[in-house]
Design an enzyme around this catalytic site. Structure first.
Site, PDB file in Angstrom:
ATOM      1  N   LYS A  80       0.838  -1.189   0.000  1.00  0.00           N
ATOM      2  CA  LYS A  80       0.000   0.000   0.000  1.00  0.00           C
ATOM      3  C   LYS A  80       0.880   1.249   0.000  1.00  0.00           C
ATOM      4  O   LYS A  80       1.937   1.281   0.635  1.00  0.00           O
ATOM      5  CB  LYS A  80      -0.893  -0.049   1.239  1.00  0.00           C
ATOM      6  CG  LYS A  80      -1.928   1.042   1.366  1.00  0.00           C
ATOM      7  CD  LYS A  80      -2.822   0.708   2.571  1.00  0.00           C
ATOM      8  CE  LYS A  80      -3.720   1.843   2.960  1.00  0.00           C
ATOM      9  NZ  LYS A  80      -4.536   1.484   4.151  1.00  0.00           N
ATOM     10  N   SER A 155      -9.075   2.583   2.682  1.00  0.00           N
ATOM     11  CA  SER A 155      -7.801   3.021   2.111  1.00  0.00           C
ATOM     12  C   SER A 155      -6.911   1.898   1.596  1.00  0.00           C
ATOM     13  O   SER A 155      -5.954   2.168   0.883  1.00  0.00           O
ATOM     14  CB  SER A 155      -7.036   3.886   3.122  1.00  0.00           C
ATOM     15  OG  SER A 155      -6.661   3.142   4.253  1.00  0.00           O
ATOM     16  N   SER A 179      -9.516  -0.299   7.552  1.00  0.00           N
ATOM     17  CA  SER A 179      -9.033  -0.319   6.170  1.00  0.00           C
ATOM     18  C   SER A 179      -8.404  -1.619   5.707  1.00  0.00           C
ATOM     19  O   SER A 179      -7.995  -1.722   4.550  1.00  0.00           O
ATOM     20  CB  SER A 179      -8.049   0.834   5.946  1.00  0.00           C
ATOM     21  OG  SER A 179      -8.737   2.058   6.000  1.00  0.00           O
TER      22      SER A 179
END
Length: 466
Positions: A80, A155, A179
């Site tokens: 990420k 996210s 998330s």
């Protein structure tokens, strides 16, 4: 409904990460073939899903020729775009600064890649991870491959979209308010938020007044998630927590399960409530003892969490110039970030008491765990919204209210530090995945994984390629 996936007859096939390890070790496929197949899949679905923040395909091809060691050696993955990876920029989902390549791996990336996972790049997220929907003003939204008219969730959306679409079998995710679990729910995946401090973390996360963020992965199978935590423990061990260990099968103990369908004064929709009760009935059929209960969390939790979330936004905005110098462009921040920062500034006098209450929250959840082993709830209050419902270009109050209508259960474990896992056990009438969440006391990831194995065997979840 527009469904997008990249599953096909190549070196990746339908294999999960553990299956891919076995295929590589048996020499049924080569790492080079696996990585080339993953690159081709990413090129097929990356743009339609809006999932990729940064791709480093030359690096991936070079590493495929000489993969690092570790159980997952050669298994393609993404990280990420809010963790530091050497040679890659960290963009954090924002246009407020111009990211540059990082010189060295952060603590999380160092641990993550030591398991052998081979990175193809980094995945898109909402600005600084604040929104439960990754909708970027310039780049557009991250879309779920189950129906590209709908958001891919919070996210870690980019990671979840790529795993669900079959581009890679496993990807990094982190969770400061849901998330890992929210995109797992939206995309039909397994998403375990571990106990606070379970995995190594970058300094920014460690320095928070309350360490609400936990790192993990999103996967398509329980065994992939279990294997990741087993292998991570070989690299980094939190000595104050009981080990997760090598969990490979369902547990035998019948559990006492509490069922929640409302939190923080907000209830799930009738459809999601019924899907949750349907899951509860399945647990009873498996011999577990199930009881519907009321939340033990104080009514102040939602407001206190929002205020603390706002403090993080205010800190990022206030330190932007110092961190990024002339590369800092605060005029490009979205309305959610600026609205949160404004909310914190206006309520600074309330922060100390809110932080004290949040730090004491585990006392409230302890009441449930005194009489129950596991808490079942829906991961989210309602079906996955369409793109635009959480558009960050809207006014702050609209976005805030809509977030609270969708997300109520997941922030609880970020505050208490307890583990929770979202499993793709339900499907809405519209054909979209709807995750069910199971939470347990501190350090009890092994219990959650054993229950997850049992439910996966008894009620296999829907696959996008079917």
């Amino acid at each position: 409904m527009t469904r997008v996936h990249a599953f096909g007859d190549d070196a990746l096939g339908d294999l999960d990460a553990v299956g891919l390890v076995e295929a590589i070790q048996a020499r049924d496929v080569t790492v080079t073939d696996v990585v080339e197949a993953a690159i081709a899949r990413v090129e097929k679905v990356g743009d339609p899903l809006g999932a990729v923040a940064y791709a480093d395909l030359d690096r991936a091809r070079a590493e495929a020729r000489d993969p690092r060691g570790g159980y997952f050696a050669g298994v393609p993955t993404f990280l990420k775009d809010n963790v530091d990876v050497a040679g890659m920029p960290t963009g954090s989902g924002t246009d407020s600064y111009e990211p540059r390549p990082i010189r060295r791996d952060g603590d999380l990336a160092r641990m993550y890649l030591a398991t052998g996972l081979l990175p193809l790049g980094k995945t898109q997220l909402s600005e600084y991870g604040f929104s439960a929907s990754a909708e970027h003003p310039r780049l557009g939204a991250v879309r779920t491959p189950w129906d590209t008219d709908h958001t891919a969730g919070a996210s870690s959306a980019g990671s979840a979209a790529l795993v669900a679409a079959g581009a890679v079998p496993i990807a990094h995710a982190n969770d400061g308010g849901g998330s890992i679990r929210i995109p797992a729910s939206v995309n039909g995946l397994v998403g375990l938020k571990p106990t606070r401090d379970r995995l190594a973390q970058d300094k920014l996360m460690r320095d928070m007044p309350i360490r609400i963020v936990s790192d993990g992965v999103v996967t398509r199978s329980v065994r992939d998630t279990a294997a990741f935590f087993r292998e991570s423990e070989k690299v980094y061990r939190a000595l104050h927590l009981p080990p997760v260990g090598d969990i490979t099968r369902p547990g035998r103990t019948r559990l006492r399960v509490a069922v929640l369908t409302a939190e923080a004064g907000v209830g799930a929709t009738p459809e999601v409530t019924e899907l949750t009760l349907q899951t509860a009935r399945r647990l009873e059929e498996l011999g577990h003892r199930v009881e519907q209960v009321e939340s033990t969390m104080p009514a102040s939790l939602a407001d206190d969490f929002l205020l603390y979330w706002s403090l993080l936004a205010m800190s990022l905005v206030a330190s932007g110039r110092r961190q990024h110098g002339r590369q800092w462009h605060p005029e490009n921040l979205d309305h959610l970030t600026t609205g949160l920062a404004r909310h914190a500034r206006r309520n600074l006098h309330r922060l100390p008491a809110a932080i004290v209450r949040l730090r004491r929250s585990q006392r409230h959840s302890a009441r449930l765990y005194a009489d129950h082993d596991v808490v079942l709830s829906p991961t989210l209050l309602r079906e996955t919204p369409r793109i635009g419902w959480l558009d960050p270009g809207q006014d702050y109050e609209t976005i805030r209210d809509r977030l609270l209508e969708w997300v109520a259960f997941t922030p609880v474990q970020n505050v208490t530090g307890e583990p929770a896992i979202s499993l793709p056990l339900a499907t809405t009438a519209a054909g979209l995945p709807q995750g069910m969440m199971f939470a347990a006391g501190v350090g009890r990831e092994a219990l959650l994984l054993e229950l997850a194995y049992e439910l996966e065997e008894a009620h296999p979840w829907a696959r996008i390629q079917d």
